[in-house]
Scaffold this motif. Structure first.
Motif, PDB file in Angstrom:
ATOM      1  N   ARG A 113      18.082 -28.052 -29.828  1.00 11.46           N
ATOM      2  CA  ARG A 113      19.126 -28.038 -30.853  1.00 11.46           C
ATOM      3  C   ARG A 113      20.012 -29.286 -30.750  1.00 11.46           C
ATOM      4  N   SER A 114      20.454 -29.622 -29.528  1.00 12.79           N
ATOM      5  CA  SER A 114      21.298 -30.810 -29.341  1.00 12.79           C
ATOM      6  C   SER A 114      20.529 -32.077 -29.671  1.00 12.79           C
ATOM      7  N   LEU A 115      19.246 -32.084 -29.295  1.00 17.37           N
ATOM      8  CA  LEU A 115      18.423 -33.261 -29.566  1.00 17.37           C
ATOM      9  C   LEU A 115      18.276 -33.482 -31.064  1.00 17.37           C
ATOM     10  N   SER A 116      18.064 -32.412 -31.808  1.00 17.20           N
ATOM     11  CA  SER A 116      17.902 -32.528 -33.250  1.00 17.20           C
ATOM     12  C   SER A 116      19.184 -33.036 -33.902  1.00 17.20           C
ATOM     13  N   GLU A 117      20.330 -32.520 -33.463  1.00 15.92           N
ATOM     14  CA  GLU A 117      21.602 -32.951 -34.047  1.00 15.92           C
ATOM     15  C   GLU A 117      21.896 -34.404 -33.688  1.00 15.92           C
ATOM     16  N   THR A 118      21.606 -34.769 -32.446  1.00 16.12           N
ATOM     17  CA  THR A 118      21.826 -36.154 -32.009  1.00 16.12           C
ATOM     18  C   THR A 118      20.938 -37.117 -32.792  1.00 16.12           C
ATOM     19  N   ALA A 119      19.668 -36.741 -32.976  1.00 14.87           N
ATOM     20  CA  ALA A 119      18.731 -37.595 -33.703  1.00 14.87           C
ATOM     21  C   ALA A 119      19.179 -37.787 -35.146  1.00 14.87           C
ATOM     22  N   ASP A 120      19.710 -36.727 -35.754  1.00 16.59           N
ATOM     23  CA  ASP A 120      20.176 -36.826 -37.130  1.00 16.59           C
ATOM     24  C   ASP A 120      21.369 -37.773 -37.229  1.00 16.59           C
ATOM     25  N   LEU A 121      22.303 -37.644 -36.298  1.00 13.95           N
ATOM     26  CA  LEU A 121      23.471 -38.522 -36.311  1.00 13.95           C
ATOM     27  C   LEU A 121      23.078 -39.969 -36.032  1.00 13.95           C
ATOM     28  N   ALA A 122      22.087 -40.163 -35.159  1.00 12.08           N
ATOM     29  CA  ALA A 122      21.681 -41.519 -34.789  1.00 12.08           C
ATOM     30  C   ALA A 122      21.101 -42.283 -35.974  1.00 12.08           C
ATOM     31  N   THR A 123      20.542 -41.554 -36.965  1.00 10.90           N
ATOM     32  CA  THR A 123      19.983 -42.238 -38.138  1.00 10.90           C
ATOM     33  C   THR A 123      21.084 -42.865 -38.991  1.00 10.90           C
ATOM     34  N   ARG A 124      22.335 -42.480 -38.739  1.00 14.49           N
ATOM     35  CA  ARG A 124      23.447 -43.027 -39.519  1.00 14.49           C
ATOM     36  C   ARG A 124      24.130 -44.196 -38.815  1.00 14.49           C
ATOM     37  N   ILE A 125      23.638 -44.543 -37.632  1.00 16.84           N
ATOM     38  CA  ILE A 125      24.217 -45.649 -36.860  1.00 16.84           C
ATOM     39  C   ILE A 125      23.292 -46.852 -36.988  1.00 16.84           C
ATOM     40  N   HIS A 126      23.854 -47.998 -37.367  1.00 16.71           N
ATOM     41  CA  HIS A 126      23.056 -49.216 -37.535  1.00 16.71           C
ATOM     42  C   HIS A 126      23.712 -50.373 -36.781  1.00 16.71           C
ATOM     43  N   LEU A 127      22.885 -51.260 -36.292  1.00 15.21           N
ATOM     44  CA  LEU A 127      23.356 -52.456 -35.601  1.00 15.21           C
ATOM     45  C   LEU A 127      22.976 -53.672 -36.437  1.00 15.21           C
ATOM     46  N   LEU A 128      23.922 -54.569 -36.627  1.00 17.74           N
ATOM     47  CA  LEU A 128      23.690 -55.759 -37.436  1.00 17.74           C
ATOM     48  C   LEU A 128      23.249 -56.897 -36.525  1.00 17.74           C
ATOM     49  N   ASP A 129      21.995 -57.337 -36.705  1.00 20.63           N
ATOM     50  CA  ASP A 129      21.434 -58.398 -35.874  1.00 20.63           C
ATOM     51  C   ASP A 129      21.323 -59.698 -36.655  1.00 20.63           C
ATOM     52  N   ASP A 130      21.288 -60.804 -35.921  1.00 17.88           N
ATOM     53  CA  ASP A 130      21.149 -62.119 -36.542  1.00 17.88           C
ATOM     54  C   ASP A 130      19.692 -62.500 -36.767  1.00 17.88           C
ATOM     55  N   GLY A 131      18.783 -61.801 -36.108  1.00 20.46           N
ATOM     56  CA  GLY A 131      17.365 -62.133 -36.211  1.00 20.46           C
ATOM     57  C   GLY A 131      16.643 -61.675 -34.964  1.00 20.46           C
ATOM     58  N   PRO A 132      15.341 -61.911 -34.907  1.00 27.31           N
ATOM     59  CA  PRO A 132      14.565 -61.466 -33.751  1.00 27.31           C
ATOM     60  C   PRO A 132      14.991 -62.168 -32.475  1.00 27.31           C
ATOM     61  N   ALA A 133      14.974 -61.424 -31.365  1.00 34.71           N
ATOM     62  CA  ALA A 133      15.346 -61.996 -30.080  1.00 34.71           C
ATOM     63  C   ALA A 133      14.119 -62.551 -29.372  1.00 34.71           C
ATOM     64  N   ALA A 134      14.332 -63.599 -28.582  1.00 36.22           N
ATOM     65  CA  ALA A 134      13.225 -64.189 -27.840  1.00 36.22           C
ATOM     66  C   ALA A 134      12.826 -63.281 -26.681  1.00 36.22           C
ATOM     67  N   GLU A 135      11.555 -63.352 -26.301  1.00 31.67           N
ATOM     68  CA  GLU A 135      11.071 -62.585 -25.167  1.00 31.67           C
ATOM     69  C   GLU A 135      11.706 -63.102 -23.879  1.00 31.67           C
ATOM     70  N   VAL A 136      12.022 -62.164 -22.971  1.00 32.53           N
ATOM     71  CA  VAL A 136      12.590 -62.523 -21.670  1.00 32.53           C
ATOM     72  C   VAL A 136      11.465 -62.531 -20.647  1.00 32.53           C
ATOM     73  N   PRO A 137      11.366 -63.577 -19.795  1.00 34.22           N
ATOM     74  CA  PRO A 137      10.320 -63.583 -18.763  1.00 34.22           C
ATOM     75  C   PRO A 137      10.347 -62.305 -17.931  1.00 34.22           C
ATOM     76  N   ALA A 138       9.181 -61.802 -17.576  1.00 37.54           N
ATOM     77  CA  ALA A 138       9.049 -60.493 -16.944  1.00 37.54           C
ATOM     78  C   ALA A 138       9.824 -60.369 -15.635  1.00 37.54           C
ATOM     79  N   ASP A 139       9.933 -61.454 -14.862  1.00 36.75           N
ATOM     80  CA  ASP A 139      10.580 -61.367 -13.559  1.00 36.75           C
ATOM     81  C   ASP A 139      12.092 -61.525 -13.623  1.00 36.75           C
ATOM     82  N   LEU A 140      12.628 -61.808 -14.810  1.00 36.93           N
ATOM     83  CA  LEU A 140      14.066 -62.044 -14.917  1.00 36.93           C
ATOM     84  C   LEU A 140      14.908 -60.783 -14.722  1.00 36.93           C
TER      85      LEU A 140
END
Length: 232
Positions: A113-140
């Motif tokens: 029940r909590s998971l369903s409510e959280t998932a529904d609310l999360a669909t209303r949250i958006h993050l504004l990005d400038d574009g795709p991020a570069a890959e980070v080297p695996a060992d970093l």
């Protein structure tokens, strides 16, 4: 991923969704190996005493004993939403793989029940990005935890590449950008290396000497540094 790492990852994957099953085919796709390889790995884990069993049927698969999983977390919906947002904001950071894994574990131990409510609310949250991020080297991402000196291939703003040995001290995040803060042996001082300009990063096996790291040593002109600390 070598076999030892894969065996550990298989247990963590089953732990995250227990008592629900995962099919051998799903696990094979997840770890990019054959179904036969996954079945061999699971058999080896069973023989080693890991409480994994197979559920028959079309919707069956492999399960891990729930008594060997995390106890349910007492998150309220607001708390679960905050965790979901926080981990989602790390999707462009050096810690994105760990954040994705952590989110799966949080989801796996929440009640439906909590998971369903959280998932529904999360669909209303958006993050504004400038574009795709570069890959980070695996060992970093493991640089701080292991404490090893890194040899990095770094490209400066003019495109010039240099090989440097650096002693990781910390990370600074600004928007989608992340910087490795390290003692640069080439420059003999603390430097901030933009993550998207680090082409490769390989541990040398040498342990970094102990160095104090103070925010004021960075001499950052724009913005204000904020420490991210675990609650006590």
């Amino acid at each position: 991923m070598n076999r030892t790492d894969r065996l550990y990852a298989l247990v963590e994957e089953l732990r995250a969704v227990a008592p629900r099953p995962r099919s051998a085919r799903w696990l094979a796709d997840r770890f990019e190996v054959s179904t036969r390889t996954v079945e061999r790995d699971l058999s080896a884990l069973q023989q080693a005493g890991v409480p994994i069993w197979a559920e028959p049927g079309r919707t069956g698969g492999y399960c891990l004993d729930p008594s060997h999983t995390l106890a349910p977390l007492g998150f309220t919906v607001d708390e679960a939403l905050a965790v979901t947002i926080s981990l989602g904001m790390l999707a462009t950071s050096p810690f994105r793989d760990a954040a994705t894994s952590a989110l799966r574990k949080v989801v796996a131990v929440m009640d439906d029940r909590s998971l369903s409510e959280t998932a529904d609310l999360a669909t209303r949250i958006h993050l504004l990005d400038d574009g795709p991020a570069a890959e980070v080297p695996a060992d970093l991402p493991q640089a701080l935890r292991t404490g090893h000196v890194l040899q990095i291939l770094y490209q400066d703003r003019s495109g010039t590449e240099t090989v440097r040995e650096v002693e990781p001290l910390g990370f600074v995040g600004k928007g989608r950008g992340w910087y490795l803060i390290a003692w640069c042996r080439l420059r003999n001082g603390i430097r901030a290396f933009r993550g998207d300009r680090i082409i490769t990063a390989e541990p040398t096996g040498e342990r970094s000497p102990r160095r104090d790291f103070r925010a004021e040593d960075l001499d950052i002109v724009y913005g204000e540094l904020r420490t991210v600390g675990a609650g006590r």
